[in-house]
Enzyme design. Structure first.
Site, PDB file in Angstrom:
ATOM      1  CD  GLU A   1      -4.886   7.790   9.633  1.00 32.84           C
ATOM      2  OE1 GLU A   1      -4.405   8.857  10.041  1.00 32.84           O
ATOM      3  OE2 GLU A   1      -4.579   6.686  10.113  1.00 32.84           O
TER       4      GLU A   1
ATOM      5  CE1 TYR B   1      -0.050   2.929  13.529  1.00 35.51           C
ATOM      6  CE2 TYR B   1      -1.990   4.076  12.716  1.00 35.51           C
ATOM      7  CZ  TYR B   1      -0.756   3.499  12.483  1.00 35.51           C
ATOM      8  OH  TYR B   1      -0.222   3.483  11.225  1.00 35.51           O
TER       9      TYR B   1
ATOM     10  NE  ARG C   1      -3.455   2.343   2.765  1.00 42.37           N
ATOM     11  CZ  ARG C   1      -3.254   3.267   3.722  1.00 42.37           C
ATOM     12  NH1 ARG C   1      -2.333   3.092   4.650  1.00 42.37           N
ATOM     13  NH2 ARG C   1      -3.995   4.361   3.752  1.00 42.37           N
TER      14      ARG C   1
ATOM     15  CD  GLU D   1      -1.636   4.135   8.012  1.00 41.65           C
ATOM     16  OE1 GLU D   1      -1.415   4.609   9.151  1.00 41.65           O
ATOM     17  OE2 GLU D   1      -1.793   4.826   7.000  1.00 41.65           O
TER      18      GLU D   1
ATOM     19  CG  ASN E   1      -5.182   3.485   8.675  1.00 36.79           C
ATOM     20  OD1 ASN E   1      -5.285   2.474   7.970  1.00 36.79           O
ATOM     21  ND2 ASN E   1      -4.706   4.625   8.218  1.00 36.79           N
TER      22      ASN E   1
ATOM     23  CG  HIS F   1      -1.067   8.981   3.264  1.00 40.08           C
ATOM     24  ND1 HIS F   1      -1.182   7.634   3.535  1.00 40.08           N
ATOM     25  CD2 HIS F   1      -0.727   9.556   4.441  1.00 40.08           C
ATOM     26  CE1 HIS F   1      -0.918   7.404   4.819  1.00 40.08           C
ATOM     27  NE2 HIS F   1      -0.634   8.558   5.392  1.00 40.08           N
TER      28      HIS F   1
END
Ligand code: FCB
Length: 478
Positions: free
Chosen positions: A166, A298, A77, A373, A296, A121
């Site tokens: 995002e 985290y 990606r 991600e 994504n 991005h």
């Protein structure tokens, strides 16, 4: 207990983004982006770091494709720098820039790796920002024209077309808190950006499908937030969760997957705007069938209702600034999370990934998902053994292991998750934190630009080539 395994068609990949790795900022006819301007403005990034050279991927992409191939990954990606292929963001396209991505795509395919492309991005052509950037509706139409051109040029060689990465960060960090480019700090601008990004997404999907037909797989990647109420039994804390959930998650999910803006979002932000920038017909455009929703993940966030006493805590994991990424949510506070933490100060909570995937399935049962991600920054040290440089990134291996396991648990519950992309292939320019935070499974020496596989790369290669979750100690080179 037998080791967790994944089906052969499950896609293992790794992710990067143009401004974070390419360098070559003024080469090959590339125009300036908002991140060039921002990073060159004193005080905006840690140590004044910029993406001028970054990982020099612009010149070393063939070596990087070799690494991707040797890792045994099924997919890669990456993002296209809009100002490299269309320097001003409208008008002339730049053949040399297009050729760079076309060659990269051919290189990936020759290596047996599926290209998963992100069209945006965060590196908006500066000229478009000068005309208002994402607060200007015209930017959405410019984005759609650029998307169409990429579909024409790269065509059916692309496996998945992701419109935006995002948009939460673009809108709220770029125009609300200003810790990201273009560094504006206006609540209204942030909400206008939210809508124009959703519109840009829909227009771009329409264009890609018009060029490539229904065979084109389309996607958007969202950084959905997992909010925990401080006191689950408190009505007020649950209300706080709903408020930030509307801003962070449903402001994108609802228009993109349902063709509406949530009523509570509009009500809560009425002091900022009446949302009259949403025009008739827009919400039919924002809602396009998506082959896969990119997620994504985290860490998690803990919030509570703020009654106005004492100082409001704002431990939301993003840098402090004069503005806020949470417009019209002054009565919500973000509490520090229990550890452990990564070098970003983000808490490590793999169960949050399972919860997020399950809740998405509950809300959108027919929507296939992909984790686009997931990864962690840690302070890596380099040791030399038998003359060979090694990075024993034990914490990163554990982080990846536990999150892949968490993804597996979501699959056990019947969630249709089709792939996983480790962030990131290489250490790179971590936005406002510059080169100080290392997320790569491959180390980059910023003096020599030499690449060195960390233990996590060896571990990830085992996972990708066996479809079986290796133990955290299975890190020896092949
Ligand atoms: C995400 C971004 C990515 C990277 C990681 C750490 O928000 O999409 O570029 O910076 O965080």
């Amino acid at each position: 207990m037998s080791a967790r395994s994944f089906p052969p068609e499950f896609l293992w990949g790794s992710a990067t983004a143009s401004y974070q790795i390419e360098g070559g900022a003024t080469e090959g006819g590339r125009g300036p982006s908002i991140w060039d301007t921002f990073s060159h403005t004193p005080g905006k990034t840690l140590n004044g770091d910029t993406g001028d050279v970054a990982d020099d991927h612009y010149h070393r992409w063939q070596e990087d494709v070799e690494h991707i191939k040797n890792l045994g990954l099924g997919a890669y990606r990456f993002s296209i720098a809009w100002p490299r292929v269309q320097p001003g963001g409208s008008g002339e396209f730049n053949a040399e820039g297009i050729r760079f991505y076309s060659d990269l795509v051919d290189g990936l395919i020759a290596a047996g790796v599926k290209p998963v492309v992100t069209l945006y991005h965060w590196d908006l052509p500066q000229e478009l920002e000068d005309a208002g950037g994402w607060t200007n509706r015209e930017t959405a139409y410019a984005f759609a024209r650029y998307a169409r051109k990429m579909a024409e040029e790269l065509g059916d060689r692309i496996d998945v077309w992701t419109t935006l990465n995002e948009p939460w960060c673009t809108a709220y960090l770029g125009y609300g808190s200003g810790v990201h480019a273009p560094g504006r700090t206006e609540d209204l601008a942030a909400l206008q950006a939210v809508h124009h990004l959703n519109l840009a997404h829909g227009l771009a999907v329409q264009q890609i499908r018009e060029v490539l037909g229904d065979a084109a797989k389309t996607s958007i990647t969202l950084n959905l937030h997992v909010f925990r109420p401080d006191d689950p039994s408190s009505e007020a804390d649950q209300g706080a969760v709903r408020k930030v959930d509307a801003l962070a998650n449903r402001a994108f999910l609802a228009p993109v997957l349902e063709g509406v803006y949530p009523a509570d979002l509009l009500e809560n932000t009425a002091s900022v705007t009446d949302w009259s920038f949403v025009l008739d017909g827009d919400l039919e455009i924002t809602k396009q069938p998506l082959d896969v929703l990119g997620v994504n993940y985290y860490s998690t966030a803990r919030v509570r209702h703020f009654a106005g006493e004492g100082e409001r805590q704002q431990a939301d994991g993003h840098k402090d600034s004069a503005g806020t990424p949470w417009p019209a949510a002054d009565d919500v506070e973000f509490l520090p999370q229990p550890g452990p933490y990564t070098a970003m100060g983000w808490n490590i909570e793999p169960a949050g990934l399972t919860d997020l995937l399950v809740s998405l399935r509950d809300s959108y049962p027919d929507q296939p998902l992909m984790v686009t991600e997931n990864g962690a920054a840690f302070e890596d040290t380099v040791v030399t053994e038998d003359g060979v440089a090694r990075v024993h990134d034990v914490d990163r291996v554990a982080y990846l292991h536990d999150h892949v396991e968490a993804l597996g648990q979501a699959r056990d519950k019947g969630v249709d998750v089709r792939g996983y992309f480790a962030w990131s292939l290489l250490d790179n320019f971590e936005w406002a934190y510059g080169y100080d935070r290392r997320f790569g499974i491959i180390r980059v020496d910023y003096d020599t630009l030499e690449r060195t596989w960390k233990d996590s790369a060896h571990w990830y290669r085992r996972l990708a080539t066996t479809n079986t979750l290796p133990g955290v100690d299975e890190v020896s080179p092949a």
